[in-house]
Design an enzyme around this catalytic site. Structure first.
Site, PDB file in Angstrom:
ATOM      1  N   GLY A   9       0.753  -1.246   0.000  1.00 57.38           N
ATOM      2  CA  GLY A   9       0.000   0.000   0.000  1.00 57.38           C
ATOM      3  C   GLY A   9       0.780   1.290   0.000  1.00 57.38           C
ATOM      4  O   GLY A   9       0.191   2.365  -0.169  1.00 57.38           O
ATOM      5  N   ARG A  61      -5.548   3.176 -15.887  1.00 57.69           N
ATOM      6  CA  ARG A  61      -5.586   3.924 -14.620  1.00 57.69           C
ATOM      7  C   ARG A  61      -6.232   5.312 -14.746  1.00 57.69           C
ATOM      8  O   ARG A  61      -7.046   5.676 -13.891  1.00 57.69           O
ATOM      9  CB  ARG A  61      -4.193   4.020 -13.996  1.00 57.69           C
ATOM     10  CG  ARG A  61      -3.596   2.642 -13.645  1.00 57.69           C
ATOM     11  CD  ARG A  61      -2.341   2.722 -12.812  1.00 57.69           C
ATOM     12  NE  ARG A  61      -2.601   3.276 -11.503  1.00 57.69           N
ATOM     13  CZ  ARG A  61      -2.396   4.524 -11.139  1.00 57.69           C
ATOM     14  NH1 ARG A  61      -1.827   5.373 -11.980  1.00 57.69           N
ATOM     15  NH2 ARG A  61      -2.717   4.947  -9.959  1.00 57.69           N
ATOM     16  N   GLU A  78       3.894  -6.687   1.831  1.00 56.97           N
ATOM     17  CA  GLU A  78       3.475  -7.090   0.484  1.00 56.97           C
ATOM     18  C   GLU A  78       3.439  -5.895  -0.465  1.00 56.97           C
ATOM     19  O   GLU A  78       2.389  -5.566  -1.019  1.00 56.97           O
ATOM     20  CB  GLU A  78       2.064  -7.700   0.543  1.00 56.97           C
ATOM     21  CG  GLU A  78       1.887  -8.844   1.504  1.00 56.97           C
ATOM     22  CD  GLU A  78       0.417  -9.224   1.697  1.00 56.97           C
ATOM     23  OE1 GLU A  78      -0.490  -8.427   1.360  1.00 56.97           O
ATOM     24  OE2 GLU A  78       0.174 -10.333   2.198  1.00 56.97           O
ATOM     25  N   PRO A  79       4.555  -5.200  -0.667  1.00 51.81           N
ATOM     26  CA  PRO A  79       4.507  -4.043  -1.561  1.00 51.81           C
ATOM     27  C   PRO A  79       4.401  -4.454  -3.026  1.00 51.81           C
ATOM     28  O   PRO A  79       5.011  -5.432  -3.447  1.00 51.81           O
ATOM     29  CB  PRO A  79       5.840  -3.340  -1.294  1.00 51.81           C
ATOM     30  CG  PRO A  79       6.752  -4.421  -0.829  1.00 51.81           C
ATOM     31  CD  PRO A  79       5.903  -5.441  -0.126  1.00 51.81           C
ATOM     32  N   GLY A  80       3.616  -3.738  -3.777  1.00 53.72           N
ATOM     33  CA  GLY A  80       3.533  -3.945  -5.222  1.00 53.72           C
ATOM     34  C   GLY A  80       3.930  -2.662  -5.926  1.00 53.72           C
ATOM     35  O   GLY A  80       4.987  -2.536  -6.534  1.00 53.72           O
ATOM     36  N   ARG A  81       3.060  -1.658  -5.760  1.00 46.96           N
ATOM     37  CA  ARG A  81       3.229  -0.399  -6.483  1.00 46.96           C
ATOM     38  C   ARG A  81       4.595   0.250  -6.237  1.00 46.96           C
ATOM     39  O   ARG A  81       5.218   0.731  -7.171  1.00 46.96           O
ATOM     40  CB  ARG A  81       2.116   0.572  -6.064  1.00 46.96           C
ATOM     41  CG  ARG A  81       2.026   1.834  -6.885  1.00 46.96           C
ATOM     42  CD  ARG A  81       1.014   2.815  -6.282  1.00 46.96           C
ATOM     43  NE  ARG A  81      -0.269   2.211  -6.014  1.00 46.96           N
ATOM     44  CZ  ARG A  81      -1.305   2.216  -6.865  1.00 46.96           C
ATOM     45  NH1 ARG A  81      -1.215   2.811  -8.027  1.00 46.96           N
ATOM     46  NH2 ARG A  81      -2.449   1.636  -6.524  1.00 46.96           N
ATOM     47  N   TYR A 105      -9.412   5.324 -12.425  1.00 41.32           N
ATOM     48  CA  TYR A 105      -9.208   5.985 -11.132  1.00 41.32           C
ATOM     49  C   TYR A 105      -9.012   7.497 -11.266  1.00 41.32           C
ATOM     50  O   TYR A 105      -8.695   8.157 -10.275  1.00 41.32           O
ATOM     51  CB  TYR A 105      -7.949   5.437 -10.437  1.00 41.32           C
ATOM     52  CG  TYR A 105      -7.836   3.929 -10.359  1.00 41.32           C
ATOM     53  CD1 TYR A 105      -8.732   3.191  -9.587  1.00 41.32           C
ATOM     54  CD2 TYR A 105      -6.833   3.251 -11.031  1.00 41.32           C
ATOM     55  CE1 TYR A 105      -8.620   1.813  -9.497  1.00 41.32           C
ATOM     56  CE2 TYR A 105      -6.706   1.866 -10.941  1.00 41.32           C
ATOM     57  CZ  TYR A 105      -7.605   1.157 -10.172  1.00 41.32           C
ATOM     58  OH  TYR A 105      -7.479  -0.202 -10.076  1.00 41.32           O
ATOM     59  N   CYS A 113     -13.035   3.938 -28.987  1.00 38.64           N
ATOM     60  CA  CYS A 113     -14.308   4.627 -29.212  1.00 38.64           C
ATOM     61  C   CYS A 113     -15.086   4.831 -27.925  1.00 38.64           C
ATOM     62  O   CYS A 113     -16.149   4.255 -27.711  1.00 38.64           O
ATOM     63  CB  CYS A 113     -15.131   3.848 -30.224  1.00 38.64           C
ATOM     64  SG  CYS A 113     -14.214   3.666 -31.756  1.00 38.64           S
ATOM     65  N   GLU A 114     -14.525   5.614 -27.032  1.00 37.31           N
ATOM     66  CA  GLU A 114     -15.175   6.003 -25.777  1.00 37.31           C
ATOM     67  C   GLU A 114     -14.560   7.314 -25.342  1.00 37.31           C
ATOM     68  O   GLU A 114     -13.333   7.460 -25.415  1.00 37.31           O
ATOM     69  CB  GLU A 114     -14.816   5.019 -24.646  1.00 37.31           C
ATOM     70  CG  GLU A 114     -15.573   3.760 -24.640  1.00 37.31           C
ATOM     71  CD  GLU A 114     -15.558   3.095 -23.259  1.00 37.31           C
ATOM     72  OE1 GLU A 114     -15.422   3.814 -22.238  1.00 37.31           O
ATOM     73  OE2 GLU A 114     -15.696   1.888 -23.242  1.00 37.31           O
TER      74      GLU A 114
HETATM   75  C1  LIG Z   1      -3.029  -5.044  -3.914  1.00 35.50           C
HETATM   76  C2  LIG Z   1      -2.498  -5.692  -2.710  1.00 35.50           C
HETATM   77  C3  LIG Z   1      -1.181  -5.458  -2.293  1.00 35.50           C
HETATM   78  C4  LIG Z   1      -0.250  -4.496  -3.005  1.00 35.50           C
HETATM   79  O1  LIG Z   1      -0.633  -3.180  -2.850  1.00 35.50           O
HETATM   80  P1  LIG Z   1       0.314  -1.998  -3.380  1.00 35.50           P
HETATM   81  O2  LIG Z   1      -0.471  -0.776  -3.161  1.00 35.50           O
HETATM   82  O3  LIG Z   1       0.566  -2.266  -4.820  1.00 35.50           O
HETATM   83  O4  LIG Z   1       1.565  -2.045  -2.581  1.00 35.50           O
HETATM   84  C5  LIG Z   1      -0.725  -6.139  -1.186  1.00 35.50           C
HETATM   85  N1  LIG Z   1      -1.513  -7.009  -0.511  1.00 35.50           N
HETATM   86  C6  LIG Z   1      -2.788  -7.255  -0.874  1.00 35.50           C
HETATM   87  C7  LIG Z   1      -3.595  -8.208  -0.099  1.00 35.50           C
HETATM   88  C8  LIG Z   1      -3.325  -6.607  -1.978  1.00 35.50           C
HETATM   89  O5  LIG Z   1      -4.586  -6.840  -2.335  1.00 35.50           O
END
Ligand SMILES: *Cc1c(COP(=O)(O)O)cnc(C)c1O
Length: 425
Positions: A239, A314, A275-278, A318, A346-347
């Site tokens: 997050g 995105r 659990e970082p993604g972004r 969003y 086409c939107e």
């Molecule tokens: C989406 C998600 C993440 C990653 O979130 P980021 O904002 O990308 O860091 C981690 N854990 C869970 C359970 C998620 O659904």
């Protein structure tokens, strides 16, 4: 910080000019930087140094196998939210004991598959799921390690669609019910309680909601231990937000996030998972597109690109902002003019930016969407039968296509005709 910089007036990915990749691969395409991915992963490792920890990359943010393998080789665990992502993690060489399985709708088949091939823990999101997992594991003679995902009722103060920690959100069990569900879990066969999980949302630009959530988790951990449960691991979710504009955003740094974790949870003697993604993937990727037309409208001008909402959803989904810059650096002092930057779909929703100040551009000029590595390629579709765009990975002066553009025949031939129709020549 990323590794997409101008050199001699041309935007580069590490040591490769984007003009070269564009000439080779064609536009539009996604381009990722190994150095940036590595750097961002290491920021989290450093932030948690000294704590017993595992950084699990959230595969859903960017799931190409070459990316996953890059991170796996650095020691990353993986956070998966589907059987498909679980298989991707295994295929990237991640052992089961470094994979955590999140998500509100895990099926029996997904549970069975993960129990067969190895799992660090299931982050269970409801009492109903817990009971199903118990029956699946028991039937296999297996034991499923679990945390319960707790919904702390904290407002992450982020976009409505990616806030997940308020009581009206579908995620986790209400923190008020957590002790009762842990008590039930302790009685179920095939279930081993290992910890507590929380994830309150994405693109958080302030540490305060994290701290509020983690404090509640710390209190809960003490209560659960007093109840007799073994809580040895806390999964704190992902997050952490990233700056989407160069100018005025300063989201917290991983180091500050790590310091806060130490302060709030450091005395609990637990293993920390995040659990970082972004934050790992976002600024490690860009989308490169070409200008097709400049269209003069009434009171507004349009820059029509060959990339569209199906390639990067995105902005449409969003209202997200992406910095858009020319690959050939604009001369200093050049006058900027407002244009609406749009794609060919086409939107009217296929609009990337309204009245964005841009330097003069001409057809065939290349432009780059910055910060497009996370929730870019993974959310793309073939709407309007526009082929999924290629993904390219750069490492120093090398680059490679890590997902090729499908041909139109491949797309069309994915459909099959029922027996009562005759194929056309
Ligand atoms: C989406 C998600 C993440 C990653 O979130 P980021 O904002 O990308 O860091 C981690 N854990 C869970 C359970 C998620 O659904």
């Amino acid at each position: 910080m990323d590794h997409f910089l101008y050199r001699d007036g041309v935007l580069h990915a590490e040591d490769v000019p984007l003009t070269r990749i564009a000439a080779d691969v064609g536009t539009p395409f996604y381009c990722y930087s190994t150095a940036t991915l590595t750097r961002h992963f290491r920021l989290f490792q450093d932030a948690l140094a000294g704590l017993d920890h595992l950084v699990c990359f959230a595969i859903k943010s960017l799931s190409n196998q070459a990316i996953l393998q890059t991170l796996a080789e650095l020691g990353a665990g993986m956070d998966v939210v589907s059987g498909g992502e679980y298989r991707r993690a295994l295929a990237a060489g991640v052992p089961g004991d470094r994979i955590v399985f999140s998500g509100v709708g895990k099926t029996r088949a997904e549970m069975e598959y993960a129990l067969t091939h190895g799992i660090r823990q299931f982050n269970v999101e409801s009492a109903e799921e817990l009971r199903v997992l118990s029956s699946v594991a028991s039937a296999m003679g297996a034991v499923a390690p679990i945390t319960l995902r707790v919904n702390p009722d904290v407002d992450a103060k982020t976009h409505e669609k990616i806030a997940t920690g308020r009581k009206e959100d579908k995620f986790g069990v209400p923190i008020t019910q957590a002790r009762a569900i842990y008590a039930e879990a302790a009685t179920l066969s095939g279930i081993e309680i290992v910890g507590v999980d929380v994830h309150i949302g994405s693109q958080l630009t302030d540490l305060a909601p994290f701290e509020a959530a983690f404090s509640k988790i710390a209190d809960l951990t003490r209560e659960l231990r007093a109840d007799g449960h073994t809580i040895r691991r806390l999964d704190l979710g992902g997050g952490l937000g990233i700056p989407y504009t160069r100018s005025n955003e300063t989201p917290p740094l991983p180091l500050e996030y790590g310091a806060m974790i130490r302060r709030v949870l450091g005395d609990l003697d637990v293993e920390i998972e995040i659990e970082p993604g972004r934050l790992i993937a976002g600024n490690a990727g860009i989308l490169v597109a070409s200008v097709i037309y400049l269209k003069e409208g009434e009171g507004r001008n349009f820059l029509i690109l060959d990339a569209a909402m199906n390639d990067l959803i995105r902005p449409a989904m969003y209202g997200a902002h992406h910095d858009i810059v020319p690959v050939q650096e604009a001369a200093a002092g050049l006058e900027l003019h407002p244009v609406d930057i749009v794609g060919p779909v086409c939107e009217s929703g296929d609009t990337f930016a309204k009245a964005r100040n841009m330097p003069p551009l001409a057809p065939d000029d290349l432009v780059v969407f910055r910060s497009a590595g996370a929730y870019g390629a993974v959310m793309s579709s073939e709407y309007n039968t526009r082929p999924l765009i290629p993904e390219v990975l750069v490492k120093d002066d090398q680059y490679a296509v890590i997902r090729p553009r499908p041909s139109f025949d491949e797309i069309i031939n994915r459909d099959t005709l029922p027996a009562w129709m005759t194929p056309k020549p």
